[in-house]
Design an enzyme around this catalytic site. Structure first.
Site: not given
Ligand code: ASP
Length: 313
Positions: A16, A62, A95-96
């Site tokens: 993200t 991710s 973050t995932d």
């Molecule tokens: N779906 C995203 C990822 O993990 C969520 C994020 O980055 O906050 O790439």
């Protein structure tokens, strides 16, 4: 004589933090990993006078992180950390699965220089994105002469991978440590440190050198009301090498799930007991219980078991 400016290498993997949406008000319907590292750096004017190099390792959400990308990332991190002129490495990531990648890199590399993962909850195109401040803080840690090991810098704090969890689906304070607080807080570009940087022995790149598609399969199963163990039997029948059970409370499992796990062990499948609780360790009790995850979340325990299984080949 003035000491030379520390050189930091930024490795982009997507997420993200590099996401863009059609509208600045849209913080959920975006495409992760759309921007390269240079665009992320350009969005932080305060980074203009820092000595940075950047490289793209991946451009993924991710949620799709996998063994092949981890292999590539670990190799690039090891390469840059070994360069005498490099002070530290920053990895931009989603973050995932951030807590899994951070744990993986610490176990494999245990770097003597700072390797700092950072991310964002809001896309780069949002009205007030959180990525730029997180990136600046991550560079601050990577430039810090006393820092070492793999850490996660997010929302003004630096965390060790061990026991770190993503705890919120939307808030910009999305991470928390299990029973321990952050290593340090970042306040106006200054580090206030509370605990030691991560250390320990590196397993080494040789441990993860086997082709990614041949890595031992380790799956996670959950205890819940009515859990009858059929997923464990199906996993064993499909040829898994290991299972992590995210048990209730202190890693407990229903009688029927327990029986299925016993069948799995009898079929030489390694089983680690973790918890579906957000926080708290799962401690080893007795041999029949199998291995315990300790401070690791179930997803980190899966990484640990996979690395151990790679070492037994
Ligand atoms: N779906 C995203 C990822 O993990 C969520 C994020 O980055 O906050 O790439």
């Amino acid at each position: 004589m003035q000491s030379p400016m520390p050189l930091v290498v930024i490795l982009a993997t997507g997420g993200t933090i590099a996401g863009t949406a059609a509208a600045s008000t849209d913080t959920t319907g975006y495409r992760a990993g759309a921007l390269g590292a240079d665009a992320l750096i350009a969005a932080v004017p305060a980074l203009a006078d820092h000595l940075l190099e950047s490289e793209s390792v991946a451009a993924i959400d991710s949620k799709d992180m996998d063994a092949a990308t981890w292999q590539r990332l670990a190799a690039r991190v090891a390469h840059h950390v070994a360069r005498p002129e490099v002070a530290g490495v920053v990895i931009t990531h989603g973050t995932d699965t951030l807590e899994e990648t951070a744990y993986f890199l610490q176990r494999v590399l245990a770097p003597a220089k700072p390797v700092v993962l950072t991310a964002a909850m809001r896309p780069a195109s949002a009205l007030s994105p959180d990525g730029p401040a997180n990136l600046l803080d991550a560079v601050t840690v990577a430039e810090c002469a006393e820092a070492r090991g793999v850490s996660v810098v997010f929302a003004g704090a630096a965390w060790a991978a061990l026991g770190l969890r993503k705890v919120h689906t939307l808030q910009t304070s999305a991470f928390a440590g299990s029973d321990c607080g952050p290593i340090a807080r970042l306040e106006g570009g200054t580090l206030r440190r509370f605990r030691a940087w991560p250390g320990g022995e590196a397993l080494g790149l040789a441990r993860i050198a086997a082709p990614a598609q041949s890595w031992p399969q380790v799956e996670i199963v959950l205890n819940h009301a009515g859990a009858d163990g059929r997923l464990v039997d199906a996993a064993v029948a499909s040829g898994v090498a290991g299972l992590v059970v995210a048990g209730t409370g202190h890693g407990s499992t229903s009688a029927r799930l327990d029986a299925a796990l016993e069948r799995a062990r009898a079929a030489s499948v390694r089983v680690t007991r973790a918890s579906r609780c957000a926080f708290g360790p799962v401690l080893a009790r007795d041999a029949r219980d199998g291995e315990a995850a300790g401070e690791l979340s179930a997803v980190q325990a899966r990484v640990e078991l996979q690395l151990q299984l790679l070492g037994t080949r």
